[in-house]
Design a protein around this motif. Structure first.
Motif, PDB file in Angstrom:
ATOM      1  N   VAL A  32      -8.401   5.117  -3.498  1.00 28.65           N
ATOM      2  CA  VAL A  32      -7.299   5.335  -4.746  1.00 28.65           C
ATOM      3  C   VAL A  32      -6.370   4.277  -4.843  1.00 28.65           C
ATOM      4  N   VAL A  33      -6.454   3.748  -5.961  1.00 27.44           N
ATOM      5  CA  VAL A  33      -5.393   2.587  -6.101  1.00 27.44           C
ATOM      6  C   VAL A  33      -4.036   3.002  -6.199  1.00 27.44           C
ATOM      7  N   HIS A  34      -3.045   2.062  -5.391  1.00 25.40           N
ATOM      8  CA  HIS A  34      -1.858   2.590  -5.182  1.00 25.40           C
ATOM      9  C   HIS A  34      -1.009   1.224  -5.057  1.00 25.40           C
ATOM     10  N   ASP A  35       0.218   1.124  -5.164  1.00 23.63           N
ATOM     11  CA  ASP A  35       1.056   0.376  -5.014  1.00 23.63           C
ATOM     12  C   ASP A  35       2.541   0.825  -4.203  1.00 23.63           C
ATOM     13  N   ALA A  36       3.356  -0.024  -3.674  1.00 20.18           N
ATOM     14  CA  ALA A  36       4.719   0.427  -3.203  1.00 20.18           C
ATOM     15  C   ALA A  36       5.701  -0.882  -3.727  1.00 20.18           C
ATOM     16  N   LYS A  37       6.872  -0.255  -4.076  1.00 20.65           N
ATOM     17  CA  LYS A  37       7.752  -1.227  -4.397  1.00 20.65           C
ATOM     18  C   LYS A  37       9.163  -0.787  -3.740  1.00 20.65           C
ATOM     19  N   VAL A  38       9.946  -1.831  -2.958  1.00 18.16           N
ATOM     20  CA  VAL A  38      11.229  -1.668  -2.650  1.00 18.16           C
ATOM     21  C   VAL A  38      12.221  -1.021  -3.791  1.00 18.16           C
ATOM     22  N   HIS A  39      12.812   0.021  -3.324  1.00 16.46           N
ATOM     23  CA  HIS A  39      14.048   0.648  -4.031  1.00 16.46           C
ATOM     24  C   HIS A  39      15.371   0.237  -3.501  1.00 16.46           C
ATOM     25  N   GLY A  40      16.336  -0.221  -4.254  1.00 15.02           N
ATOM     26  CA  GLY A  40      17.568  -0.358  -3.817  1.00 15.02           C
ATOM     27  C   GLY A  40      17.876  -2.087  -3.488  1.00 15.02           C
ATOM     28  N   ASP A  41      18.925  -2.363  -2.802  1.00 14.80           N
ATOM     29  CA  ASP A  41      19.337  -3.823  -2.624  1.00 14.80           C
ATOM     30  C   ASP A  41      18.848  -4.332  -1.394  1.00 14.80           C
ATOM     31  N   LYS A  42      18.334  -3.550  -0.540  1.00 14.00           N
ATOM     32  CA  LYS A  42      17.729  -3.789   0.963  1.00 14.00           C
ATOM     33  C   LYS A  42      16.377  -3.820   0.955  1.00 14.00           C
ATOM     34  N   GLY A  43      15.707  -4.593   1.799  1.00 17.03           N
ATOM     35  CA  GLY A  43      14.226  -4.655   2.214  1.00 17.03           C
ATOM     36  C   GLY A  43      13.861  -3.137   2.773  1.00 17.03           C
ATOM     37  N   ALA A  44      12.390  -3.412   3.001  1.00 21.15           N
ATOM     38  CA  ALA A  44      12.007  -2.119   3.663  1.00 21.15           C
ATOM     39  C   ALA A  44      11.014  -2.665   4.544  1.00 21.15           C
ATOM     40  N   LYS A  45      10.831  -1.604   5.471  1.00 19.81           N
ATOM     41  CA  LYS A  45       9.785  -1.962   6.744  1.00 19.81           C
ATOM     42  C   LYS A  45       9.072  -0.836   6.911  1.00 19.81           C
ATOM     43  N   VAL A  46       7.585  -0.971   6.977  1.00 22.28           N
ATOM     44  CA  VAL A  46       6.734   0.116   6.761  1.00 22.28           C
ATOM     45  C   VAL A  46       5.617  -0.097   8.051  1.00 22.28           C
ATOM     46  N   MET A  47       5.445   0.903   8.920  1.00 25.88           N
ATOM     47  CA  MET A  47       4.190   0.831   9.788  1.00 25.88           C
ATOM     48  C   MET A  47       3.055   1.768   9.384  1.00 25.88           C
ATOM     49  N   ALA A  48       2.092   0.868   9.200  1.00 25.36           N
ATOM     50  CA  ALA A  48       0.907   1.502   8.428  1.00 25.36           C
ATOM     51  C   ALA A  48      -0.369   1.693   9.271  1.00 25.36           C
ATOM     52  N   VAL A  49      -1.406   2.670   9.171  1.00 32.86           N
ATOM     53  CA  VAL A  49      -2.628   2.553   9.888  1.00 32.86           C
ATOM     54  C   VAL A  49      -3.709   2.838   8.826  1.00 32.86           C
TER      55      VAL A  49
END
Length: 131
Positions: A100-117
């Motif tokens: 499935v096609v997907h994307d993620a975009k940071v929201h707000g004025d701070k960065g983001a950190k993701v742990m993925a498997v």
């Protein structure tokens, strides 16, 4: 550290680096491979961290297997084709079905950190850019 352990770490680094190159992305995204296991049969399970700068996005892409993740820091908007966008904040998790096609975009004025498997077909690239 044994040669076998070192080899597994190097392979995991190569897999996550290849995924980063395969997926169109904004500069400034930091990817850290954590582990790679050849399990279950015919698949590889890869875990890693992604750190995105403010306003950063991963880029539309697919995986030849499932992705599951947990937002460690920040906020992001997860866009999965066929579903409404989902606003994620630290402590939220997500699941993306295979192919499935997907994307993620940071929201707000701070960065983001993701742990993925990812649990993906070991004969295919970890990620493929989508149109």
């Amino acid at each position: 550290m044994t040669i076998k352990t070192l080899r597994h770490i190097l392979v995991a680094c190569a897999v996550v680096a290849a995924a980063g190159a395969a997926v169109a992305q904004q500069s400034g995204i930091k990817r850290t491979p954590l582990q790679k296991i050849e399990f279950p049969d015919g698949y590889v399970t890869v875990s890693g961290l992604a750190e995105l700068p403010p306003g950063g996005n991963i880029g539309r892409h697919t995986h030849p297997g499932i992705e599951t993740g947990y937002l460690l820091e920040g906020e992001a908007v997860m866009s999965i084709d066929g579903k409404p966008d989902k606003h994620l904040k630290a402590g939220d998790s997500y699941v993306i079905p295979a192919g499935v096609v997907h994307d993620a975009k940071v929201h707000g004025d701070k960065g983001a950190k993701v742990m993925a498997v990812w649990v993906v077909d070991k004969t295919k690239p970890l990620a493929t850019p989508a149109k």
